[in-house]
Design a protein around this motif. Structure first.
Motif, PDB file in Angstrom:
ATOM      1  N   ASN A  52       0.834  -1.212   0.000  1.00 50.41           N
ATOM      2  CA  ASN A  52       0.000   0.000   0.000  1.00 50.41           C
ATOM      3  C   ASN A  52       0.862   1.253   0.000  1.00 50.41           C
ATOM      4  O   ASN A  52       0.409   2.321   0.364  1.00 50.41           O
ATOM      5  N   MET A  54       3.205   2.284   1.891  1.00 48.63           N
ATOM      6  CA  MET A  54       3.525   2.976   3.134  1.00 48.63           C
ATOM      7  C   MET A  54       5.014   3.274   3.208  1.00 48.63           C
ATOM      8  O   MET A  54       5.451   4.124   3.973  1.00 48.63           O
ATOM      9  N   ALA A  82      -3.667   7.937  -2.354  1.00 48.87           N
ATOM     10  CA  ALA A  82      -4.802   7.940  -1.432  1.00 48.87           C
ATOM     11  C   ALA A  82      -5.841   6.900  -1.867  1.00 48.87           C
ATOM     12  O   ALA A  82      -6.370   6.139  -1.055  1.00 48.87           O
ATOM     13  N   ARG A  85      -4.551   3.391  -1.148  1.00 50.57           N
ATOM     14  CA  ARG A  85      -4.614   3.021   0.272  1.00 50.57           C
ATOM     15  C   ARG A  85      -6.045   2.805   0.712  1.00 50.57           C
ATOM     16  O   ARG A  85      -6.310   2.148   1.708  1.00 50.57           O
ATOM     17  N   ARG A  86      -6.968   3.390  -0.013  1.00 46.61           N
ATOM     18  CA  ARG A  86      -8.365   3.135   0.278  1.00 46.61           C
ATOM     19  C   ARG A  86      -8.710   1.700  -0.114  1.00 46.61           C
ATOM     20  O   ARG A  86      -9.500   1.035   0.545  1.00 46.61           O
ATOM     21  N   PHE A  92      -2.128  -2.115  12.121  1.00 43.68           N
ATOM     22  CA  PHE A  92      -0.755  -2.100  12.606  1.00 43.68           C
ATOM     23  C   PHE A  92      -0.557  -3.028  13.806  1.00 43.68           C
ATOM     24  O   PHE A  92      -1.512  -3.521  14.403  1.00 43.68           O
ATOM     25  N   PHE A  98      -7.263   6.496  17.165  1.00 43.81           N
ATOM     26  CA  PHE A  98      -7.054   7.924  17.340  1.00 43.81           C
ATOM     27  C   PHE A  98      -7.648   8.343  18.683  1.00 43.81           C
ATOM     28  O   PHE A  98      -8.622   7.745  19.139  1.00 43.81           O
ATOM     29  N   TYR A 108     -13.663   8.107  10.579  1.00 45.65           N
ATOM     30  CA  TYR A 108     -12.546   8.929  10.092  1.00 45.65           C
ATOM     31  C   TYR A 108     -12.277   8.727   8.602  1.00 45.65           C
ATOM     32  O   TYR A 108     -12.222   9.685   7.831  1.00 45.65           O
ATOM     33  N   HIS A 113     -12.678  10.843   2.975  1.00 45.35           N
ATOM     34  CA  HIS A 113     -12.987  10.633   1.565  1.00 45.35           C
ATOM     35  C   HIS A 113     -14.274  11.338   1.169  1.00 45.35           C
ATOM     36  O   HIS A 113     -14.870  11.042   0.149  1.00 45.35           O
ATOM     37  N   ARG A 161     -12.008   0.242  11.669  1.00 41.47           N
ATOM     38  CA  ARG A 161     -11.649   1.530  11.077  1.00 41.47           C
ATOM     39  C   ARG A 161     -11.117   1.321   9.659  1.00 41.47           C
ATOM     40  O   ARG A 161     -11.432   2.072   8.739  1.00 41.47           O
TER      41      ARG A 161
ATOM     42  N   ALA B 211       0.689   7.369  10.746  1.00 41.08           N
ATOM     43  CA  ALA B 211       0.734   6.248   9.805  1.00 41.08           C
ATOM     44  C   ALA B 211      -0.669   5.694   9.564  1.00 41.08           C
ATOM     45  O   ALA B 211      -1.051   5.425   8.430  1.00 41.08           O
ATOM     46  N   SER B 212      -1.451   5.545  10.671  1.00 40.32           N
ATOM     47  CA  SER B 212      -2.808   5.017  10.522  1.00 40.32           C
ATOM     48  C   SER B 212      -3.650   5.907   9.630  1.00 40.32           C
ATOM     49  O   SER B 212      -4.438   5.423   8.821  1.00 40.32           O
ATOM     50  N   SER B 213      -3.471   7.209   9.805  1.00 41.43           N
ATOM     51  CA  SER B 213      -4.259   8.137   9.012  1.00 41.43           C
ATOM     52  C   SER B 213      -3.882   8.035   7.537  1.00 41.43           C
ATOM     53  O   SER B 213      -4.755   7.949   6.664  1.00 41.43           O
ATOM     54  N   TYR B 214      -2.574   7.989   7.258  1.00 42.97           N
ATOM     55  CA  TYR B 214      -2.145   7.837   5.866  1.00 42.97           C
ATOM     56  C   TYR B 214      -2.648   6.523   5.289  1.00 42.97           C
ATOM     57  O   TYR B 214      -3.057   6.450   4.139  1.00 42.97           O
ATOM     58  N   ALA B 215      -2.623   5.469   6.114  1.00 46.84           N
ATOM     59  CA  ALA B 215      -3.037   4.154   5.631  1.00 46.84           C
ATOM     60  C   ALA B 215      -4.517   4.129   5.267  1.00 46.84           C
ATOM     61  O   ALA B 215      -4.967   3.262   4.539  1.00 46.84           O
ATOM     62  N   LEU B 216      -5.289   5.067   5.799  1.00 49.40           N
ATOM     63  CA  LEU B 216      -6.703   5.137   5.445  1.00 49.40           C
ATOM     64  C   LEU B 216      -6.927   6.011   4.214  1.00 49.40           C
ATOM     65  O   LEU B 216      -8.056   6.283   3.833  1.00 49.40           O
ATOM     66  N   GLY B 217      -5.828   6.448   3.620  1.00 47.59           N
ATOM     67  CA  GLY B 217      -5.933   7.246   2.403  1.00 47.59           C
ATOM     68  C   GLY B 217      -6.043   8.732   2.655  1.00 47.59           C
ATOM     69  O   GLY B 217      -6.384   9.488   1.757  1.00 47.59           O
TER      70      GLY B 217
END
Lengths: 252, 323
Positions: A52, A54, A82, A85-86, A92, A98, A108, A113, A161, B211-217
């Motif tokens: 993805n 990263m 973006a 990654r969607r 992780f 968050f 979130y 999006h 999430r 990282a989590s935020s980026y991973a969600l696009g």
């Protein structure tokens, strides 16, 4: 023949001078769980992160070769990261919700999006939490902070999430290594459930876990994909000597 | 056991024992003295705070009884040296609050974005340069801010004032020394505090949340505004509260740029703050006037104490969240 969701072609990755992935050419099947095993530093997490992009976030990384999602190179110029990654979500190692409410955590992704409608968001949140088998535990306190959940609940929330943006692939980087045994069982059951809808790729330190949950297993060593194939055959009759040694606990 | 050995080894043992005892008692003495010194030093600041509080209360309250609390706080006429003096500090209090609020409204967004730039966006070298500039800004004496405000900002304000109020008869021209000038100078003065504390808070947000935020696009800007800043909220709140304290307590710079008449606090009015009232009047005031000025000081003191209390509350809240 099963559908191939992701294919890599002579994938090489360098961190500065370190050659972290060497000529990795593998096929990941759709609607299956693929486990990546191998000793620490073997490149399995690095490989996961190439799927993805990263790795883009850490500077000093160079990638050669190709990663194809549904036949399209995700490293081709002009690819919207973006959007990628969607499609390819990630969970992780550390459960890392968050610092906001349970609801806002799940909402979130859809929100970034562009989904604003309350009804739609509520539906997505409920579906995702149900999908991650945590709905019954949190439905009464969606507006409470996610930081009050237990470790296992946090991890399932993170899975919810990731599911909320309706990905096609879920990458999991040692999702249970920070969890207690009971929570681990729940997350493992969830993985088996998830593969009905998603393509799941999971990095694990735990060979029993790989054997329990995965359909395919890739064994990584020193940046190479040494052996790939169905989990059953890899564990019962490994073709490579190194695989045999590793799964029998000779090193790692 | 020791007794027996002492006998066997005679004097030499006994002397060694004595020396050891002496050494130990010396070490103990050093410990005790050190502890006493520490305690005394710590007590010094407590003593200072306590005696200042006591002094302010003792000297600030007599006027309250002589003039009346209501007449001081809620009357707007400040004529301390008139034949029939009047000691209403309502506008003065209001000016302090308005000036501080405007400084926060003007300064905090800029400071916050600077902190984001330093912590999230800027390449390391640039961040170090800008960070050093911010630290220097914090070290500049307030009278310099005031001087520059007076020489540079006030003329600009005056020109602006002339343009805006050209057709407003009855406007009292201030020559640019007005509330807006004071607020701008204060905004710049609180920036270093707000920037450095917010920057620390932003840097402390764990990398895995990003990282989590980026991973969600999510994009970088989305990640900063929706994840990083909310996660850093307690630290940012601390920064703002400290900025408020600094703005409210500033006297020198404000007295040079704000004009100094007692007025309803409007942007283009000459105003007097709690602090500048003390600076400009304490020198010549006598009798009841002097006593009222102590009350003004007490009001300022109470404001600052309230700000510190709210800061404590924020910090405690953060501790509870960490658990």
């Amino acid at each position: 023949m099963d559908d191939i969701k992701i294919r890599t072609d002579h994938l090489n990755l360098y961190y500065g001078r370190t050659h972290a992935l060497k000529n990795v050419s593998v096929k990941i099947r759709a609607q299956a769980v693929t486990a990546l095993i191998g000793p620490s530093g073997c490149g399995k997490s690095t490989f996961l992160k190439t799927l993805n992009r990263m790795n883009d976030l850490s500077g000093n990384v160079r990638i050669e070769g190709g990663v194809y999602l549904d036949g399209k190179d995700i490293y081709a110029p002009g690819v919207d990261v973006a959007k990628l990654r969607r499609k390819v979500g990630m969970v992780f190692q550390e459960p890392n919700p968050f610092p906001m409410s349970i609801y806002d955590n799940v909402a979130y992704g859809p929100r970034v999006h562009g989904i604003k409608d309350h009804g739609t968001l509520e539906k997505i949140v409920e579906e995702s939490l149900r999908g991650a088998s945590i709905w019954d535990e949190v439905k009464g306190r969606l507006r409470k902070s996610a930081l009050g959940l237990s470790g296992g609940q946090k991890q399932r929330l993170c899975i919810a999430r990731a599911m909320a943006v309706e990905p096609e692939v879920l990458l999991m980087d040692e999702p249970t290594s920070a969890l207690d045994p009971a929570s681990t069982v729940k997350v493992e059951e969830l993985m088996k459930e998830l593969k009905k809808k998603y393509t799941v790729v999971v990095v694990t330190h735990n060979m029993q876990q790989a054997a329990r949950v995965s359909d395919d297993t890739f064994f990584f060593l020193m940046g190479e994909a040494v052996e790939t194939g169905s989990t059953y055959s890899l564990f019962s009759k490994p073709r490579d000597r190194r695989t045999f040694d590793y799964i029998n606990g000779r090193f790692g | 056991m020791q007794y027996i050995s002492a006998e066997r080894y005679g004097n030499s043992y006994r002397n060694a024992e004595k020396k050891r005892y002496r050494d130990r008692s010396r070490a103990e003495l050093v410990e005790t003295v050190a502890e006493t010194v520490f305690t005394f030093c710590a007590f010094c600041s407590v003593l200072a705070v306590a005696s200042i509080t006591l002094y302010m209360v003792v000297n600030g309250t007599p006027a309250v009884f002589r003039v009346g609390l209501k007449d001081i706080l809620f009357s707007s006429t400040w004529k301390p040296v008139a034949k029939e003096p009047s000691f209403g500090i309502f506008y003065v209090v209001l000016s302090s609050i308005a000036g501080t609020a405007m400084a926060v409204i003007l300064g905090v967004p800029v400071a916050l974005l600077t902190a984001v730039f330093l912590a999230e966006v800027a390449p390391k070298k640039l961040a170090a340069t800008v960070g050093a500039a911010v630290e220097l800004l914090a070290g500049i004496p307030s009278v310099i801010y005031g001087m520059i405000g007076m020489m540079v900002l006030n003329p600009v304000m005056y020109r602006l004032e002339q343009r805006i109020f050209a057709r407003t008869p009855g406007h009292q021209f201030t020559g640019g020394a007005n509330l807006l000038s004071a607020a701008l100078v204060l905004a710049v003065m609180i920036m270093p505090t707000v920037i450095s504390i917010s920057e620390t808070a932003i840097r402390a947000v764990p990398a895995h949340l990003r990282a989590s935020s980026y991973a969600l696009g999510a994009s970088r800007v989305q990640t900063i505004f929706r994840v990083v800043l909310p996660a850093a909220k307690p630290g940012i709140a601390t920064a703002v509260v400290l900025g408020v304290g600094r703005a409210l307590g500033e006297a020198m710079a404000v007295s040079l740029v704000s004009g100094g008449s007692v007025n309803v606090p409007l942007p283009f009015r000459s105003v007097r703050f709690l602090t500048t009232a003390l600076v400009s009047e304490m020198g010549y005031a006598g009798g009841l006037h002097r006593q009222v000025l102590f009350t003004v000081g007490l009001v300022l003191f109470v404001f600052i104490m309230l700000i510190n209390l709210s800061l404590n509350r924020i910090l405690k809240e953060r501790e509870r969240q960490d658990d």
